[in-house]
Design a protein around this motif. Structure first.
Motif, short mmCIF file in Angstrom:
data_model
loop_
_atom_site.label_atom_id
_atom_site.label_comp_id
_atom_site.label_asym_id
_atom_site.label_seq_id
_atom_site.Cartn_x
_atom_site.Cartn_y
_atom_site.Cartn_z
N UNK A 1 0.83 -1.21 0.00
CA UNK A 1 0.00 0.00 0.00
C UNK A 1 0.86 1.25 0.00
N UNK A 2 1.96 1.22 0.76
CA UNK A 2 2.91 2.34 0.74
C UNK A 2 3.46 2.52 -0.67
N UNK A 3 3.83 1.43 -1.30
CA UNK A 3 4.36 1.51 -2.66
C UNK A 3 3.33 2.11 -3.62
N UNK A 4 2.07 1.67 -3.49
CA UNK A 4 1.01 2.20 -4.36
C UNK A 4 0.79 3.69 -4.13
N UNK A 5 0.95 4.14 -2.87
CA UNK A 5 0.75 5.55 -2.56
C UNK A 5 1.82 6.43 -3.18
N UNK A 6 3.08 5.99 -3.15
CA UNK A 6 4.17 6.88 -3.53
C UNK A 6 4.60 6.74 -4.99
N UNK A 7 4.27 5.64 -5.63
CA UNK A 7 4.71 5.44 -7.02
C UNK A 7 4.28 6.57 -7.96
N UNK A 8 3.04 7.06 -7.88
CA UNK A 8 2.62 8.12 -8.81
C UNK A 8 3.01 9.53 -8.41
N UNK A 9 3.72 9.72 -7.30
CA UNK A 9 4.00 11.07 -6.82
C UNK A 9 4.96 11.81 -7.73
N UNK A 10 4.66 13.10 -7.92
CA UNK A 10 5.59 13.98 -8.64
C UNK A 10 6.77 14.29 -7.72
N UNK A 11 7.85 14.76 -8.31
CA UNK A 11 9.09 14.98 -7.56
C UNK A 11 8.86 15.84 -6.32
N UNK A 12 8.12 16.95 -6.48
CA UNK A 12 7.93 17.86 -5.37
C UNK A 12 7.11 17.28 -4.23
N UNK A 13 6.26 16.30 -4.52
CA UNK A 13 5.40 15.73 -3.48
C UNK A 13 6.19 14.89 -2.49
N UNK A 14 7.36 14.45 -2.87
CA UNK A 14 8.19 13.67 -1.95
C UNK A 14 8.70 14.52 -0.79
N UNK A 15 8.65 15.85 -0.94
CA UNK A 15 9.12 16.75 0.12
C UNK A 15 8.02 17.19 1.07
N UNK A 16 6.81 16.69 0.86
CA UNK A 16 5.72 17.10 1.74
C UNK A 16 6.01 16.71 3.18
N UNK A 17 5.75 17.61 4.12
CA UNK A 17 5.94 17.26 5.53
C UNK A 17 4.88 16.27 5.99
N UNK A 18 5.20 15.48 6.98
CA UNK A 18 4.25 14.55 7.58
C UNK A 18 4.13 14.85 9.07
N UNK A 19 3.19 14.17 9.72
CA UNK A 19 3.05 14.34 11.17
C UNK A 19 4.15 13.62 11.94
N UNK A 20 4.89 12.75 11.28
CA UNK A 20 6.04 12.13 11.94
C UNK A 20 7.08 13.22 12.12
N UNK A 21 7.43 13.55 13.36
CA UNK A 21 8.25 14.75 13.59
C UNK A 21 9.52 14.79 12.76
N UNK A 22 9.69 15.90 12.05
CA UNK A 22 10.88 16.25 11.27
C UNK A 22 11.01 15.47 9.95
N UNK A 23 10.09 14.58 9.65
CA UNK A 23 10.24 13.74 8.46
C UNK A 23 9.24 14.10 7.36
N UNK A 24 9.74 14.06 6.13
CA UNK A 24 8.93 14.26 4.93
C UNK A 24 8.44 12.91 4.42
N UNK A 25 7.66 12.94 3.33
CA UNK A 25 7.25 11.71 2.66
C UNK A 25 8.48 10.89 2.27
N UNK A 26 9.47 11.55 1.68
CA UNK A 26 10.71 10.85 1.28
C UNK A 26 11.40 10.22 2.48
N UNK A 27 11.44 10.95 3.59
CA UNK A 27 12.12 10.44 4.78
C UNK A 27 11.46 9.18 5.31
#
Length: 298
Positions: free
Chosen positions: A43-69
Motif C-alpha cells: 500500500x505504501x508503494x502504491x501511494x508513492x509510485x505516482x507522486x511527482x518529484x515535489x510531493x516527496x518533500x511534503x511534511x508529515x506528522x512524523x516529527x521532522x520527516x517528509x514523505x521521502x524520509x
C-alpha cells in the motif's frame, strides 16, 4: 544502480499475497504478520509510485520527516533485516532532533537518501519489497527463535515481525494523512498495530501517570476499528489490561481510532485535539497525567 533494472522488471509482477497458495515453510503463527506486512508495504508503494518529484518533500506528522524520509526509513530498516551492510554516513550537525544514539541510528538511512530522486526512491522501494517478500516466503524458523533486533540486542522472530507490521502500518498512515489519501484504518495490519501498542497502556496508566491502586481507566475507541479496553491497577500498583467493562472507572476516554493512534504515536498533542474527537470523563488530574504520557512511541 544495478538493482533498478530488476526493480523495473518486477514493477508489473510485484508479489501479492495469495491466500490460496501459502508458503509451506512459514510457521502458521507467523503467516498473519507476513500477510499484514505485505499488504501494508505494498500500500505504501502504491501511494508513492505516482507522486511527482515535489510531493516527496511534503511534511508529515512524523516529527521532522517528509514523505521521502518515511519511505527511506522503511527501506533502511527492511534492508537491515535483509542483512545489507549499514551505510557509512556522517549526519549533518544541524539536525536538532537527533538527541541520542537511537535517533542517530534511525536517521542515517534516512539522511543518506534525502537527495534521491523520485525514480530512485520508487525503484529501491520496489526492489526492497521483492527481496524481503522472497526472504519471508522462505522463512523456516519458529516464532520463538531468537534473532537480532534492529539496532542491536535480541528479540524473538515473532516480535520482530510484529514490530515491522506496526512500524510500516503507522508510517503508511503518516503518508496517507500527508497525501490526503485515507484508507486501511481497519486492515489486518491495523489490528496487529493496535494490539502491539495496547500492551503499553498498563505501564502508562499505573506507572507513568501514577493511577491509584484499585482504580481503572477505560479507553472507549470508535470509528473504523472499534474496541474498548480497561486498564486496571491492582493493590500493589501493577497494571493490566482486558476487554471487560468496568463499573465506576476513575477515567474514561472516548476517542476515535485515528486520533487514538495519532496520540499514542506522538503525532499530535492532546491539547490540539478538539472535544469532538477526544472526550474525557472522571478524575481530571489523572486524565491529564495519562494524556501527558500517552505518546509511548515516536
Amino acid at each position: 544502480m544495478g538493482a533498478r533494472a530488476q526493480t523495473n522488471l518486477g514493477a508489473t509482477t510485484r508479489p501479492r499475497t495469495d491466500p490460496s497458495r501459502g508458503p509451506v515453510t512459514v510457521h502458521s503463527k507467523l503467516q498473519p504478520y507476513i500477510d499484514a506486512w505485505t499488504h501494508s508495504i505494498e500500500s505504501v508503494n502504491d501511494l508513492v509510485t505516482p507522486l511527482a518529484e515535489g510531493e516527496w518533500n511534503r511534511p508529515t506528522e512524523c516529527p521532522y520527516w517528509s514523505v521521502r524520509d518515511i519511505v527511506s526509513h522503511i527501506i533502511g530498516f527492511e534492508c537491515e533485516l535483509l542483512g545489507d551492510p549499514r551505510p557509512i554516513h556522517t549526519l549533518p550537525s544541524d539536525l536538532r532532533h537527533i538527541k541520542d544514539e537511537a535517533a542517530r541510528y534511525t536517521e542515517v538511512p534516512v539522511d543518506i537518501r534525502r537527495h534521491h530522486t523520485a525514480p530512485e526512491m520508487t525503484s529501491e522501494l520496489e526492489y526492497t519489497i521483492i527481496r524481503r517478500s522472497r526472504q519471508l516466503r522462505n522463512e523456516s524458523r519458529q516464532p520463538d527463535a531468537v534473532v537480532r533486533a534492529i539496532g542491536g540486542g535480541e528479540i524473538t522472530l515473532e516480535e520482530q515481525l510484529w514490530a515491522r507490521v506496526f512500524d510500516v502500518w503507522v508510517h503508511e498512515q503518516d503518508l496517507r494523512r500527508a497525501l490526503d489519501k485515507p484508507g486501511n484504518l481497519a486492515s489486518a495490519a491495523a489490528v496487529l498495530a493496535r494490539d502491539h501498542v495496547l500492551r503499553s497502556l498498563p505501564k502508562l496508566v499505573a506507572e507513568d501517570a501514577g493511577a491509584r491502586p484499585g482504580s481503572a481507566v477505560v479507553f472507549d475507541v470508535h470509528g473504523p476499528l472499534e474496541f474498548m479496553r480497561t486498564v486496571r491497577v491492582d493493590a500493589e500498583g501493577n497494571g493490566s489490561i482486558d476487554s471487560a467493562v468496568s463499573l465506576g472507572p476513575a477515567v474514561t476516554f472516548v476517542v476515535d481510532w485515528e486520533t487514538f493512534l495519532r496520540l499514542i504515536t506522538g503525532r499530535v498533542r492532546a491539547s490540539a485535539v478538539g472535544e469532538d474527537r477526544l472526550k474525557t470523563e472522571g478524575d481530571p488530574a489523572l486524565a491529564e497525567a495519562i494524556l501527558a504520557h500517552i505518546a509511548v512511541t515516536k
